[in-house]
Scaffold this active site. Structure first.
Site, PDB file in Angstrom:
ATOM      1  CG  HIS A  41       6.755   6.805  -6.197  1.00  0.00           C
ATOM      2  ND1 HIS A  41       6.803   5.965  -7.293  1.00  0.00           N
ATOM      3  CD2 HIS A  41       5.435   7.104  -6.012  1.00  0.00           C
ATOM      4  CE1 HIS A  41       5.574   5.741  -7.743  1.00  0.00           C
ATOM      5  NE2 HIS A  41       4.719   6.414  -6.986  1.00  0.00           N
ATOM      6  CG  HIS A  62       2.270   5.442  -3.001  1.00  0.00           C
ATOM      7  ND1 HIS A  62       1.912   4.352  -3.759  1.00  0.00           N
ATOM      8  CD2 HIS A  62       2.481   6.454  -3.892  1.00  0.00           C
ATOM      9  CE1 HIS A  62       1.924   4.672  -5.040  1.00  0.00           C
ATOM     10  NE2 HIS A  62       2.265   5.946  -5.154  1.00  0.00           N
ATOM     11  CD  GLU A  63       3.600  10.048  -3.241  1.00  0.00           C
ATOM     12  OE1 GLU A  63       4.557  10.166  -4.039  1.00  0.00           O
ATOM     13  OE2 GLU A  63       2.449   9.775  -3.616  1.00  0.00           O
ATOM     14  CD  GLU A 115       1.757   5.657  -9.072  1.00  0.00           C
ATOM     15  OE1 GLU A 115       1.350   5.474  -7.915  1.00  0.00           O
ATOM     16  OE2 GLU A 115       2.543   6.564  -9.377  1.00  0.00           O
TER      17      GLU A 115
END
Length: 329
Positions: A135, A131-132, A202
């Site tokens: 980003h 997930h990071e 998100e």
């Protein structure tokens, strides 16, 4: 280019807010000073906001010798995402959480709380790291880190105006009432910008993170576990710096659970539902970068800290983790 365009629009809006606060504090002269201050803040945020945020949370850099399994996993995921290996940091906080920062993929960093490494299975940590990395690949880290820096500066400027400008009606065109309104509304406006940016990004980072890891259910389980485990565990650095809350994978602040205007993150249940829908056939294969390799398998021979007494063993939490010294330092 879209990431840079979003950044330009964001900076223009926050700069306009800066100028408006300056006008309320000191009229036209205050507006000019605030504009110059905003330009300086934007430049500072572009070059230094990532390091500033890491310092705010007392993040400590770690190397492969400190956490070999974590490094191996992160490197494999970065390869699958077509990204350079980010710098890794650890934050000594009981609350499980993580965030990414950096103005470009080449200067990116991922910071994880020790609570996350202590409490979560390896599959779910992989989902969080993916997930990071999403980003980072989307360049959300630049937008979100600069937003945190500038929003915090707007709050300080508004408080400065309330303390020093409320009694000077010649310089403050709206008088003491205007100073009070400014102190409340300026940080609120900056916060709404943060929330709008964070909430929209998100869902996208969840989707791409699931593609990078190839495991929507792993990330879905991680979100549910993070949400549950954060209850009763106060993240002191995040509470002291609430302008950075939108950077974390799960809202680190206490008392914000609604999926409304004033929540920095979408409702966890909604994110989980979207991820589980991907598992029904909407998941695309991960993007592979040069030198891509499969994810490392759990060997069962050691924890993330690289020794038999650390908090992880074969993807499961050990019976009595060394919580206060998880990296053997």
């Amino acid at each position: 280019m879209s990431g840079y365009l979003r950044t330009a629009v964001l900076l223009a809006g926050l700069t306009a807010l800066f100028v408006g606060v300056g006008y309320v504090i000191g009229g036209q002269q205050g507006m000019v000073i605030a504009f110059l201050f905003a330009c300086g803040t934007n430049l500072f945020a572009w070059w230094n906001s990532d390091r500033m945020v890491l310092r705010m949370h007392n993040a400590q850099p770690i190397g492969p010798a400190d956490a070999p399994r974590l490094f191996e996993m992160t490197q494999a995921l970065a390869n699958r995402a077509g990204l350079p290996m980010p710098a890794l940091y650890v934050i000594h906080e009981d609350q499980p959480n993580a965030f990414a920062t950096g103005r470009s993929p080449e200067r990116a960093a991922v910071a994880v709380n020790t609570g996350l490494l202590d409490m979560m299975p390896e599959r779910e940590v992989a989902g969080v790291i993916a997930h990071e990395l999403a980003h980072i690949r989307n360049r959300d880290t630049l937008i979100m880190t600069m937003t945190a820096t500038i929003a915090g500066a707007i709050g300080m400027l508004a408080q400065f105006g309330f303390l020093f400008g409320r009694g000077d009606t010649r310089q403050n065109p709206l008088g003491p009432i205007g100073a009070i309104l400014m102190m409340v509304l300026a940080p609120l406006a900056a916060m709404v910008v943060q929330m709008a940016i964070s909430r929209s990004r998100e869902y996208e980072a969840d989707r791409i993170g699931a593609e990078i890891a190839g495991d929507p259910e792993g990330l879905a389980g991680a979100l549910l576990r993070l949400e549950g485990y954060k209850q009763g565990r106060v993240n002191q650095a995040a509470e002291a710096n609430p302008a950075t809350a939108h950077m974390f994978i799960i809202n680190p602040l206490s008392g914000l659970r609604m999926d409304g205007l004033f929540s920095t993150h979408p409702k966890t249940e909604n994110r989980v539902a979207a991820l589980r829908a991907l598992g029904g056939g909407g998941l695309r294969p991960p993007v592979s970068g040069p030198g891509a390799r499969p994810m490392p398998a759990a060997t069962g021979s050691g924890p993330w800290s690289g020794g038999p007494s650390g908090p992880w063993a074969g993807g499961r939490r050990a019976a009595a983790p060394q919580r206060r010294n998880p990296w053997g330092r």
